[in-house]
Structure formats: C-alpha cells, structure tokens
Design an enzyme around this catalytic site. Sequence first.
Site, short mmCIF file in Angstrom:
data_model
loop_
_atom_site.label_atom_id
_atom_site.label_comp_id
_atom_site.label_asym_id
_atom_site.label_seq_id
_atom_site.Cartn_x
_atom_site.Cartn_y
_atom_site.Cartn_z
N TRP A 105 -11.90 -4.31 1.76
CA TRP A 105 -10.54 -3.99 1.88
C TRP A 105 -10.13 -3.35 3.13
O TRP A 105 -8.84 -3.53 3.84
CB TRP A 105 -9.94 -3.18 0.80
CG TRP A 105 -9.87 -3.99 -0.74
CD1 TRP A 105 -10.64 -3.79 -1.65
CD2 TRP A 105 -9.02 -4.90 -0.88
NE1 TRP A 105 -10.25 -4.83 -2.66
CE2 TRP A 105 -9.37 -5.51 -2.19
CE3 TRP A 105 -7.95 -5.29 -0.08
CZ2 TRP A 105 -8.57 -6.59 -2.54
CZ3 TRP A 105 -7.09 -6.49 -0.65
CH2 TRP A 105 -7.44 -7.04 -1.95
N ASP A 179 -6.17 4.23 1.00
CA ASP A 179 -6.02 3.04 -0.16
C ASP A 179 -6.62 3.56 -1.42
O ASP A 179 -8.11 3.51 -1.39
CB ASP A 179 -6.37 1.90 0.64
CG ASP A 179 -6.16 0.66 -0.50
OD1 ASP A 179 -5.74 0.88 -1.59
OD2 ASP A 179 -6.28 -0.43 0.17
N LYS A 203 -4.61 -2.04 -10.89
CA LYS A 203 -6.03 -1.63 -11.34
C LYS A 203 -6.12 -0.49 -12.41
O LYS A 203 -6.75 -0.79 -13.10
CB LYS A 203 -6.50 -1.46 -10.11
CG LYS A 203 -6.44 -2.05 -8.67
CD LYS A 203 -6.98 -3.34 -8.90
CE LYS A 203 -6.52 -4.62 -7.90
NZ LYS A 203 -6.86 -4.19 -6.45
C1 LIG Z 1 -6.49 -5.00 -5.14
C2 LIG Z 1 -6.40 -3.94 -4.02
C3 LIG Z 1 -5.53 -4.01 -3.01
C4 LIG Z 1 -4.66 -5.37 -2.78
O1 LIG Z 1 -3.57 -5.22 -3.62
P1 LIG Z 1 -2.41 -6.48 -3.66
O2 LIG Z 1 -1.69 -5.57 -4.78
O3 LIG Z 1 -3.13 -7.63 -4.43
O4 LIG Z 1 -1.59 -6.47 -2.45
C5 LIG Z 1 -5.65 -3.48 -1.83
N1 LIG Z 1 -6.68 -2.45 -1.57
C6 LIG Z 1 -7.50 -2.28 -2.62
C7 LIG Z 1 -8.56 -1.28 -2.45
C8 LIG Z 1 -7.49 -3.09 -3.86
O5 LIG Z 1 -8.42 -2.83 -4.72
#
Ligand SMILES: *Cc1c(COP(=O)(O)O)cnc(C)c1O
Length: 367
Positions: A105, A179, A203
Amino acid sequence: MTTIYNFSAGPAVLPKEVLQQAAAEMLDWHGSGMSVMEMSHRGPEFMSIMAAAQSDLRELLAVPANYKILFLQGGGLAENAIVPMNLMGRKPQPATADFIHTGSWTAKSIKEARKYGNVNIAASAEASGFNVVPVRASWNLSKDAAYVHICSNETIDGVEYHFTPEVGDDTGEAPIVADMSSQILSRVIDVSKYGVIFGGAQKNIGPAGLTIVIVRDDLLGHALPCCPSAFDWKIVADNDSMYNTPPTYAIYIAGLVFQWLKRQGGVAAIEQKNIAKAKLLYDFLDASDFYLNRIEKDCRSRMNVPFFLRDETHNAAFLAAAKERGLLQIKGHKSVGGMRASIYNAMPIEGVQALVNFMQEFASSHA
Ligand SMILES: *Cc1c(COP(=O)(O)O)cnc(C)c1O
C-alpha cells in the site's frame, strides 16, 4: 447448516446484527416510507443519520475538537492523490513528502504522490521482503517535509505498527498522515498524534464507497490549484461533507456499525477481542510445522494474517476443503501468494477457532 465465516480482506464481513437491522429497515426507514437509498441527502431524515454517524465515530475514536471528520468518496487509493493535493501546498513548491515504505500500500501511495511533489523514502522495509516496520530511530526524515506518510497496517503484507510514531523532533511541524484503511477502530489510538487519518470503509467499518478522513483544522486550506473541489478538504469540511452527494447508504451502514461497536463496549473492548483472536491464530501457526507466517513477531498485523503451507502443492486442496467447511475467502493476495485470514472487528473468535480447528485437521491428514 454449516456456519459461514468470511475471512475476506475487503470488502469484508459485517456484523450480522447490522445486516439484519438494515434488512428490516430497507423498505421503510423509521416510518419515513422511504429507503435510506431514496432520501435526499439534505432532508431531515438523512441529516440525522449523518450527524449520528459522525458523532458516534468521534466518540469511539475520541477525536479531539480541533479535528474534522469528513465522509468522502474515492476510497483509500484516491486519497493517495488527494492527500498530496491537500498538503503539498503547505510548503513552497515543489514540496517534499516523507514516506515510510512498508509494503504494497505504501508502494502505491509513493507512486501517486510523485505526481504532486517530491518523495523522500525516509525508511523502507523492502530489503527484508516487507516483514517488519522500520524502527522509528532508523527514519531519515527531511527537515522541511509537507507531511510524513505511513500505512499503519499493510493489509496485503500483514505488517502493523504497534507503536505511535512521534515525528516532532526532527521535522519541525510535519504532520503524520496515516492510511488506516484496515486498522481503524480495531485498537485504541491517540488521534492527536496524527495530522490526518484516512481509510476506505470496506475493511472494518461498512460497505465500499465511503472514505473517512480525519484531519486537524490547521491542515485545511492548503490545497494545490489542481485539487478537485470535491476533494479539497477545506471545501468538504465547510460544507459538512455535503459539498457533493455523499455515499448515503454506505454512511447509514457505517452508522449502524458504529452503534454496534458501542454496544460491544467500544474500541478498547474490541481491541482486547482482537488481541485474543490474533494470538489464537499466530500461536497455532508458530507451533505448527505444516504452516508458517513470515512476519517479525512484534510487527504482525492483528487484522490480516498471511500464512503459507510449507508444501504449497496442497494449496488448492486446502482452499477447497476450507470452503467446504464454510471458511471463505482465505486465498492470499496474488502479489504475496499463500493464504490470508482477515480477522476484522466483525469476525468473532469462534470463527478464528473454527479456522484453527480446520487447519489442524487438514495438517494431520496431509502431513
Ligand atoms: C484496501 C486498502 C486501500 C485501498 O482502498 P480502495 O478503497 O480500494 O481504494 C488502501 N490502503 C489500505 C491500507 C488498504 O487496506
């Protein structure tokens, strides 16, 4: 009937109570005669849903008063562009952002940020195959960065920060941007240590389509001219996340999840459950000579547990037998291979126990 346990990394399992409530309210929300999907986002019904969701999230994470909670669209990946577009302007152009590179990521975040400024990779775990978080003392931060980007839980690699990074000493006032897509609400955090926290909802919060940004007030108002108005945090904040139509149904479900989490005792209580779930699975993996996990023990993710069968010729049989037992979506991400069990807040410990029981049986019958 087989009990189903869904180990998807995202979009991921939601609490059954929440889905049942949403089903009951699907056609007629609280006597309004409308589904939440059919309501004006500016009407009193939806405004009350939005206000409750924001205040419950503020309470759950103890978000200080000098932070705004924004509900956006675009997902975590769009934030990889939206963050530099909003923060690079804090410094003379071209500005620099520092990145702590911990896996898949942050790799994407780095690539995207380069379109809007300079990137300094202040620390990287690449040499170790991304099985650690570089210790804070090894970070080589710039003197005048616009911000420092971390991914507090690398969903694909299964690596998590178990410390709160402090940056004040060597970067002056550079804020940390985290993030937290796959970590948010899984553990107690001190929001005041971060400038920006962002994450896609799918998530640990709700359906895909909702992106949450928690931003400190002084970081608003620095957007580069190229930033779309709908993603300029100041404009979004000034309009209370109603500058354009927010993802209303996703916000409604997220609100139900926040209420569910409060009924569980809040974040501190769910964190204890998450610790117990992760321990159960990692202890089993460590004691096994049939399976393995490659992440350094003090950096292992509580949310996403990647593991391998030592003899990978059994992979297809393992996945088929797991599915037969109602244990779904445990195939690893294609970039890492192997297996991955995501055990977010809505996964009960019974699900992890069922997985461990199955893995034990599979190992005995295939050793
Ligand atoms: C799933 C995820 C993303 C991406 O999210 P999207 O909604 O698909 O753009 C970004 N960062 C992390 C750490 C993730 O687990």
